[in-house]
Every structure is written in structure tokens, then in C-alpha cells.
Design a protein around this motif. Structure first.
Motif, PDB file in Angstrom:
ATOM      1  N   ARG A   1      21.552   2.227 -29.903  1.00 43.30           N
ATOM      2  CA  ARG A   1      21.718   2.532 -28.064  1.00 43.30           C
ATOM      3  C   ARG A   1      20.175   2.403 -27.252  1.00 43.30           C
ATOM      4  O   ARG A   1      20.869   1.442 -26.347  1.00 43.30           O
ATOM      5  CB  ARG A   1      21.213   4.296 -28.668  1.00 43.30           C
ATOM      6  N   MET A   2      19.179   2.278 -28.183  1.00 46.05           N
ATOM      7  CA  MET A   2      18.261   1.367 -27.029  1.00 46.05           C
ATOM      8  C   MET A   2      17.634  -0.215 -26.885  1.00 46.05           C
ATOM      9  O   MET A   2      17.840  -0.851 -25.921  1.00 46.05           O
ATOM     10  CB  MET A   2      16.762   1.758 -27.320  1.00 46.05           C
ATOM     11  N   GLN A   3      18.647  -0.767 -28.348  1.00 47.83           N
ATOM     12  CA  GLN A   3      19.569  -2.469 -28.146  1.00 47.83           C
ATOM     13  C   GLN A   3      20.610  -2.411 -26.466  1.00 47.83           C
ATOM     14  O   GLN A   3      20.596  -3.920 -26.196  1.00 47.83           O
ATOM     15  CB  GLN A   3      19.817  -2.556 -29.598  1.00 47.83           C
ATOM     16  N   ARG A   4      20.982  -1.663 -26.272  1.00 52.90           N
ATOM     17  CA  ARG A   4      21.696  -1.813 -25.344  1.00 52.90           C
ATOM     18  C   ARG A   4      21.080  -1.325 -23.722  1.00 52.90           C
ATOM     19  O   ARG A   4      21.981  -1.376 -22.504  1.00 52.90           O
ATOM     20  CB  ARG A   4      22.889  -0.720 -24.992  1.00 52.90           C
ATOM     21  N   LEU A   5      19.514  -0.305 -23.842  1.00 56.33           N
ATOM     22  CA  LEU A   5      19.087  -0.555 -22.101  1.00 56.33           C
ATOM     23  C   LEU A   5      17.848  -1.859 -21.802  1.00 56.33           C
ATOM     24  O   LEU A   5      17.596  -2.234 -22.798  1.00 56.33           O
ATOM     25  CB  LEU A   5      18.582   1.473 -23.206  1.00 56.33           C
ATOM     26  N   THR A   6      17.225  -0.938 -21.174  1.00 53.38           N
ATOM     27  CA  THR A   6      16.221  -2.355 -19.991  1.00 53.38           C
ATOM     28  C   THR A   6      15.679  -1.357 -20.293  1.00 53.38           C
ATOM     29  O   THR A   6      15.126  -0.523 -20.214  1.00 53.38           O
ATOM     30  CB  THR A   6      16.981  -2.702 -19.029  1.00 53.38           C
ATOM     31  N   HIS A   7      13.995  -2.212 -20.676  1.00 49.19           N
ATOM     32  CA  HIS A   7      12.436  -1.720 -20.399  1.00 49.19           C
ATOM     33  C   HIS A   7      11.950  -1.891 -19.793  1.00 49.19           C
ATOM     34  O   HIS A   7      12.347  -3.133 -19.231  1.00 49.19           O
ATOM     35  CB  HIS A   7      12.325  -2.880 -22.522  1.00 49.19           C
ATOM     36  N   LYS A   8      11.360  -1.120 -18.648  1.00 52.37           N
ATOM     37  CA  LYS A   8      10.799  -1.000 -17.755  1.00 52.37           C
ATOM     38  C   LYS A   8      10.049  -2.331 -17.127  1.00 52.37           C
ATOM     39  O   LYS A   8       9.955  -3.040 -16.490  1.00 52.37           O
ATOM     40  CB  LYS A   8      10.005   0.247 -16.720  1.00 52.37           C
ATOM     41  N   LYS A   9       9.140  -1.847 -18.168  1.00 58.08           N
ATOM     42  CA  LYS A   9       8.199  -3.330 -17.923  1.00 58.08           C
ATOM     43  C   LYS A   9       8.163  -4.430 -17.835  1.00 58.08           C
ATOM     44  O   LYS A   9       7.489  -5.551 -17.611  1.00 58.08           O
ATOM     45  CB  LYS A   9       6.880  -3.146 -19.577  1.00 58.08           C
ATOM     46  N   THR A  10       9.670  -4.821 -19.277  1.00 60.97           N
ATOM     47  CA  THR A  10       9.837  -5.556 -19.768  1.00 60.97           C
ATOM     48  C   THR A  10      10.655  -6.906 -18.830  1.00 60.97           C
ATOM     49  O   THR A  10      10.693  -7.705 -18.879  1.00 60.97           O
ATOM     50  CB  THR A  10       9.962  -6.990 -21.312  1.00 60.97           C
TER      51      THR A  10
ATOM     52  N   TRP B   1       7.789  -0.328 -29.427  1.00 59.91           N
ATOM     53  CA  TRP B   1       8.612  -1.756 -28.486  1.00 59.91           C
ATOM     54  C   TRP B   1       7.232  -1.904 -27.607  1.00 59.91           C
ATOM     55  O   TRP B   1       7.193  -3.459 -27.363  1.00 59.91           O
ATOM     56  CB  TRP B   1       9.438  -0.901 -28.037  1.00 59.91           C
ATOM     57  N   SER B   2       6.628  -1.209 -26.834  1.00 56.18           N
ATOM     58  CA  SER B   2       5.421  -0.924 -25.529  1.00 56.18           C
ATOM     59  C   SER B   2       4.245  -2.551 -26.434  1.00 56.18           C
ATOM     60  O   SER B   2       4.226  -3.304 -25.528  1.00 56.18           O
ATOM     61  CB  SER B   2       5.427   0.326 -24.860  1.00 56.18           C
ATOM     62  N   ARG B   3       4.166  -1.635 -27.327  1.00 51.32           N
ATOM     63  CA  ARG B   3       3.471  -2.970 -28.080  1.00 51.32           C
ATOM     64  C   ARG B   3       3.804  -4.348 -28.448  1.00 51.32           C
ATOM     65  O   ARG B   3       2.871  -4.398 -28.593  1.00 51.32           O
ATOM     66  CB  ARG B   3       2.794  -2.088 -29.621  1.00 51.32           C
ATOM     67  N   MET B   4       5.113  -3.500 -28.913  1.00 51.29           N
ATOM     68  CA  MET B   4       5.620  -4.934 -30.169  1.00 51.29           C
ATOM     69  C   MET B   4       5.842  -6.186 -28.672  1.00 51.29           C
ATOM     70  O   MET B   4       5.778  -7.263 -28.517  1.00 51.29           O
ATOM     71  CB  MET B   4       7.088  -5.150 -29.997  1.00 51.29           C
ATOM     72  N   ALA B   5       5.901  -5.325 -27.039  1.00 45.25           N
ATOM     73  CA  ALA B   5       5.952  -6.610 -25.870  1.00 45.25           C
ATOM     74  C   ALA B   5       4.401  -7.010 -25.254  1.00 45.25           C
ATOM     75  O   ALA B   5       4.666  -7.635 -24.470  1.00 45.25           O
ATOM     76  CB  ALA B   5       6.637  -5.750 -25.539  1.00 45.25           C
ATOM     77  N   GLU B   6       3.739  -7.092 -26.148  1.00 47.06           N
ATOM     78  CA  GLU B   6       2.319  -7.269 -25.476  1.00 47.06           C
ATOM     79  C   GLU B   6       2.351  -8.705 -25.762  1.00 47.06           C
ATOM     80  O   GLU B   6       2.777  -9.659 -26.897  1.00 47.06           O
ATOM     81  CB  GLU B   6       0.691  -6.857 -26.041  1.00 47.06           C
TER      82      GLU B   6
ATOM     83  N   ALA C   1       1.512  -8.043 -34.193  1.00 48.17           N
ATOM     84  CA  ALA C   1       1.902  -7.492 -35.574  1.00 48.17           C
ATOM     85  C   ALA C   1       1.452  -6.756 -36.420  1.00 48.17           C
ATOM     86  O   ALA C   1       2.622  -6.544 -36.547  1.00 48.17           O
ATOM     87  CB  ALA C   1       0.466  -8.926 -36.208  1.00 48.17           C
ATOM     88  N   LYS C   2       0.657  -6.085 -35.298  1.00 45.17           N
ATOM     89  CA  LYS C   2       0.160  -5.112 -36.065  1.00 45.17           C
ATOM     90  C   LYS C   2       1.023  -3.868 -35.870  1.00 45.17           C
ATOM     91  O   LYS C   2       1.148  -3.153 -36.373  1.00 45.17           O
ATOM     92  CB  LYS C   2      -0.838  -4.338 -35.255  1.00 45.17           C
ATOM     93  N   SER C   3       1.976  -3.634 -34.455  1.00 41.87           N
ATOM     94  CA  SER C   3       2.850  -2.648 -33.666  1.00 41.87           C
ATOM     95  C   SER C   3       4.153  -3.033 -34.976  1.00 41.87           C
ATOM     96  O   SER C   3       4.356  -2.114 -35.158  1.00 41.87           O
ATOM     97  CB  SER C   3       3.292  -3.457 -32.567  1.00 41.87           C
ATOM     98  N   LEU C   4       4.498  -4.328 -35.312  1.00 46.45           N
ATOM     99  CA  LEU C   4       5.353  -4.283 -36.696  1.00 46.45           C
ATOM    100  C   LEU C   4       4.417  -3.812 -38.152  1.00 46.45           C
ATOM    101  O   LEU C   4       6.125  -3.692 -38.672  1.00 46.45           O
ATOM    102  CB  LEU C   4       5.472  -6.217 -36.526  1.00 46.45           C
ATOM    103  N   PHE C   5       4.229  -4.485 -37.870  1.00 46.54           N
ATOM    104  CA  PHE C   5       3.203  -3.434 -39.225  1.00 46.54           C
ATOM    105  C   PHE C   5       3.609  -1.691 -39.633  1.00 46.54           C
ATOM    106  O   PHE C   5       3.931  -1.847 -40.405  1.00 46.54           O
ATOM    107  CB  PHE C   5       1.777  -3.958 -39.845  1.00 46.54           C
ATOM    108  N   ILE C   6       3.257  -1.140 -38.362  1.00 52.12           N
ATOM    109  CA  ILE C   6       3.445   0.342 -37.937  1.00 52.12           C
ATOM    110  C   ILE C   6       4.698   0.400 -38.176  1.00 52.12           C
ATOM    111  O   ILE C   6       5.441   1.468 -39.205  1.00 52.12           O
ATOM    112  CB  ILE C   6       3.253   0.499 -37.055  1.00 52.12           C
TER     113      ILE C   6
ATOM    114  N   THR D   1      11.508 -11.866 -26.370  1.00 54.76           N
ATOM    115  CA  THR D   1      10.590 -11.119 -25.490  1.00 54.76           C
ATOM    116  C   THR D   1      10.275 -10.899 -26.541  1.00 54.76           C
ATOM    117  O   THR D   1       8.150 -11.212 -25.712  1.00 54.76           O
ATOM    118  CB  THR D   1      11.384  -9.704 -25.027  1.00 54.76           C
ATOM    119  N   LEU D   2      10.246 -10.879 -27.573  1.00 57.88           N
ATOM    120  CA  LEU D   2       8.867 -10.227 -28.751  1.00 57.88           C
ATOM    121  C   LEU D   2       8.206 -11.236 -28.818  1.00 57.88           C
ATOM    122  O   LEU D   2       6.472 -11.265 -29.598  1.00 57.88           O
ATOM    123  CB  LEU D   2       9.254  -9.609 -30.298  1.00 57.88           C
ATOM    124  N   LEU D   3       8.938 -12.223 -28.870  1.00 60.76           N
ATOM    125  CA  LEU D   3       7.780 -13.880 -29.435  1.00 60.76           C
ATOM    126  C   LEU D   3       7.611 -14.441 -27.777  1.00 60.76           C
ATOM    127  O   LEU D   3       6.439 -15.215 -28.247  1.00 60.76           O
ATOM    128  CB  LEU D   3       8.681 -14.427 -29.888  1.00 60.76           C
ATOM    129  N   THR D   4       7.018 -13.371 -27.167  1.00 66.31           N
ATOM    130  CA  THR D   4       7.175 -14.167 -25.981  1.00 66.31           C
ATOM    131  C   THR D   4       4.757 -13.519 -25.385  1.00 66.31           C
ATOM    132  O   THR D   4       5.436 -12.711 -25.139  1.00 66.31           O
ATOM    133  CB  THR D   4       7.958 -14.143 -24.022  1.00 66.31           C
TER     134      THR D   4
END
Length: 446
Positions: A241-250, A202-207, A214-219, A259-262
Motif C-alpha cells: 500500500r505504501m508503494q502507492r503513497l507519496t513520502h512528504k519529505k522526498t 524509508w525515511s533513513r533510506m532516503a538520506e 546501507a545501514k537502513s537496508l541492513f535493518i 529515490t533510494l539511489l539519489t
């Protein structure tokens, strides 16, 4: 006197001479007059000295007076120039100047230079572009440095999602997939590999660069294809469970599509509406496929005719949703020329329709299970059992959808492989069988 002093002793003689000299020298000095030549020479030397001194003094005073006079003249000229400028300042203008005036020439040069200078908006836009370019280069350099000094797993993740136009390298992706099978069994008891893997992805998907996304989604898709049912269950539990947690970076929840499409255009990666549409469709498909089935669709394949028909029907409905999401990945030919997009599309096609390396695609499993469902429903009815009205309606819709999809959109999806298309069409029950079962279901509902 000399005769008188002759018989004296030498000492007495010396004393007498001294007495005589002492008494005669002063008077001689006073009475001896200077010769005219000597007097003339002395007066000439003294006069010459006086003249030289006067001349030096005059020269000194003359220089000072001259410098003072020059300074006063310069001041007078400056005052005249200043007064002249004041007198002409009221009438100053371009029209009053001559063609040969130096002022007009200077003004012309200034005007031409002003025309060449960009306006404020252009400068601001150029500075923003430069800032974004430098930021992109800095992020790329940081990724490379981090990849060189990180662990093998982190290095494979960074290099596999590098923001460039090349597809993700198989050696990096394979290294990450291999750890899925090995690391959970060899890790320490207090480490959660499943959470770590999903967090890294997810950290790579939020780049910001869409190629990294796209490469993160492929992996992520490759991971979903590779896990067995037990590992799949562990990953799904962490994912929910993670879908209810907050990512620190984003500062947003994990696996949030907004967030993924930003993402933004960094200059080197054009990001248009077609790319955004494909990225959203591929993300929705990957998440739906991951939450629905394990790597080889064991949830569908393990159900036989003696199993719960309602559960089998639910799995087939879920397979239909995944197939519908895969069809939405169809994009323009120009975008498919991009190697990253082509890599993602090829994996989705192989997973859902044209399987490779001895695997069965989702469509093949769906066709077989749909035939098993129809046979099981007829057997249940012959035994005197009754089908629930909701199951009858759901089965009718599923049969209708399968027939229309095979006759229409399946050919558009698998257009480049006629042999595979013919094989996939035979996977489903024949059209005649589907039509008969549909009429039979309609009779039950009536």
C-alpha cells in the motif's frame, strides 16, 4: 583764627573745621602741580602700554597674514601638481617609467597579488564544498541531538543508521527487532506499528549519505529475517500500500529505487560506481526477499508432497529469483574492506547460503523442496495423473538451473568456506538424479 575758635565747644569746633576743609581742598587740588619725576613716570608707563598693545595687535595680524599666505602657497603648489599630472596623463604607461619608479614597484606588487588570487570557478567550487561540508556537519549534529531527546525506539533507529564507516551496532539493531515482536501486541488500537516501522526505515533510506542508506537496508533485511508468517503478512500488506503513497519529505513514492539511489558524496563518504552498483543490488535483493518469504522460509518449508504441486513449483521459482539476486551482490575486494558493505554482504550470505545459529539457508530449503517436487511429480505420473505443459517446462528449467548453479556459481559465492560448500552441494538431489528427471520431463513434454 585758631585762638578765636579755641573757646568754642567741641561740636562747634568740629563744624568749623569741616567748613575750612571744604573751602580749601578743591583749590589746593587744582593748584598743586605734579612733580617732574611723577609726570615722567606716568608718561613712560602709558607709552609702554601703548607699545605692548601695538605689538600684540601686530603679532595677531601677522599670524593671520602668515597663515593666509601659507594656505595660498599650498593651493598654488596643489594646482601646480594637478596641472603637472594632467600634462603627463596622456603619456602615462609602464614603458615610460624608470626602473626605480615607485609606480612600477606598486604595479609589480599588484600583478603578483593578482596571480595569487584564485579565479572565479575555483572560488565558486570552494564555496560549494564548504557549504556541503557545513550542511553535512549540521545534519550529523541534528541527528545526535535528536537521538538524545527522542524515544528509545527513535534513538535506536537514529544511532543504528549513523552516517559513519562503522557497521550498525548490534544493540541498536536488536532493540529495533525486539519491538517487532512486542509492540504490535501492546500498542493502542488506533496505532499502526507496521506502517510506522516501514515509514521510519524509508525515511533513513532516503538520506543522502550512502552509509545511512546501507545501514537502513541492513535493518530492513534483519527485520525480514526475523518476522514470523503472520507478522510478515501484515508488513507485506502495508508495504504494497505504501508503494502507492507519496513520502512528504522526498515528494516521491515510498520504496522507490530511484529515490533510494539519489545519494551524493559529502566528502567524508566516497561514493563511486562500485558503491552505487552494490547499493542497488542490495536494495533489490532485500525487497525481493521481503516480499517472497517470511523469516525462516516457512512458505517453502510447510509444503509437503501432498500439497498443491503447482503452488510448490511457484514457490521454488520465487526462491530461484531471490538466489539470483543474492549472487549479484558479489563486489570487489576493496569495497568489501568497508565495514558497512561487509556487514550487509555477510547477512545476505548467511540468509541465502551459509546459515548460522541453527537456521537453514534458502539454498538448503530450496534443495530439499526441489527433491520433494521431483518425487511428487513422479508419484503423480505413476497414479495416472497428468502434469500441465507449463509445469513440465518450468520444472525442466528449474532442474537445469539448479545443476548449473551448483556446479558453477555456488563455488564462487561460498569460496571462503570449503566445508560449507561441500554440505550445500549435497543439499540438492544428485546430478544423476537431476539428469534422469530432466530426461523424464522431456519425454512427458514430447
Amino acid at each position: 583764627g585758631y585762638l578765636w575758635f579755641a573757646p568754642m565747644r567741641p561740636s562747634v569746633w568740629a563744624v568749623a573745621c569741616l567748613v575750612v576743609l571744604a573751602t580749601t581742598t578743591p583749590s589746593a587740588a587744582k593748584s598743586s602741580p605734579r612733580t617732574p619725576t611723577a609726570a615722567k613716570r606716568g608718561s613712560a608707563a602709558s607709552k609702554r602700554a601703548r607699545d605692548v598693545g601695538v605689538e600684540v595687535e601686530c603679532q595677531r595680524q601677522g599670524v593671520e597674514e602668515e597663515s593666509e599666505c601659507d594656505y595660498e602657497e599650498e593651493e598654488d603648489e596643489g594646482e601646480e601638481d594637478f596641472e603637472g599630472d594632467e600634462s603627463e596623463s596622456d603619456d602615462y604607461g609602464v614603458d615610460s617609467l624608470d626602473d626605480g619608479s615607485i609606480n612600477k614597484w606598486v604595479l609589480g606588487k599588484v600583478d603578483s597579488l593578482r596571480d595569487r588570487l584564485p579565479d572565479g570557478d575555483t572560488v565558486v567550487a570552494a564555496s560549494k564544498d564548504m557549504k556541503s561540508t557545513l550542511a553535512s556537519r549540521a545534519r550529523t549534529a541534528f541527528r545526535e541531538i535528536k537521538g538524545q531527546h527522542s524515544s528509545e525506539f527513535e534513538c535506536a533507529m537514529i544511532k543504528g543508521t549513523r552516517p559513519d564507516d562503522s557497521p550498525a551496532k548490534e544493540k541498536h539493531v536488536s532493540r529495533l527487532i525486539e519491538t517487532i515482536q512486542v509492540f504490535p501486541r501492546t500498542s493502542a488500537y488506533n496505532s499502526d506499528y507496521y506502517f510506522m516501522m516501514l515509514h521510519k526505515l524509508w525515511s533513513r533510506m532516503a538520506e543522502h549519505d550512502w552509509r545511512t542508506v546501507a545501514k537502513s537496508l541492513f535493518i530492513f533485511h534483519r527485520m525480514a529475517v526475523s518476522v514470523d508468517p503472520s507478522l510478515h503478512l501484515e508488513f507485506v500488506q502495508r508495504f504494497n500500500r505504501m508503494q502507492r503513497l507519496t513520502h512528504k519529505k522526498t515528494k516521491a513514492t515510498y520504496y522507490n529505487l530511484e529515490t533510494l539511489l539519489t545519494v551524493r558524496d559529502d566528502g567524508a563518504a566516497p561514493f563511486g560506481p562500485g558503491t552505487a552498483k552494490f547499493l542497488r543490488a542490495y536494495a533489490v535483493f532485500c525487497f525481493e526477499r521481503f516480499l517472497s518469504f517470511s523469516g525462516r522460509f516457512e512458505e517453502l518449508d510447510s509444503l509437503d508432497e501432498g500439497a498443491d504441486l503447482h503452488k510448490l513449483l511457484g514457490q521454488l521459482k520465487q526462491a530461484r529469483r531471490v538466489l539470483e539476486k543474492s549472487v549479484q551482490l558479489k563486489t570487489s575486494k576493496s569495497l568489501l574492506r568497508h565495514e558497512v558493505v561487509a556487514q550487509c554482504s555477510a547477512l545476505a550470505m548467511a540468509d541465502c547460503f551459509v546459515a548460522e545459529r541453527g537456521r537453514r539457508s534458502l539454498w538448503e530449503v530450496f534443495g530439499e523442496r526441489l527433491g520433494a517436487l521431483l518425487s511428487a511429480q513422479r508419484t503423480e505420473a505413476e497414479r495416472g495423473g497428468r502434469l500441465a505443459p507449463s509445469d513440465i517446462e518450468a520444472t525442466s528449467r528449474l532442474v537445469e538451473w539448479a545443476g548449473s548453479f551448483r556446479g558453477g556459481r555456488l563455488g564462487k559465492v561460498v569460496v571462503a568456506n570449503p566445508r560449507a560448500l561441500a554440505r550445500l552441494k549435497k543439499t540438492l538431489p544428485a546430478d544423476k538424479e537431476l539428469e534422469e528427471h530432466g530426461r523424464w520431463l522431456a519425454g512427458l513434454a514430447a
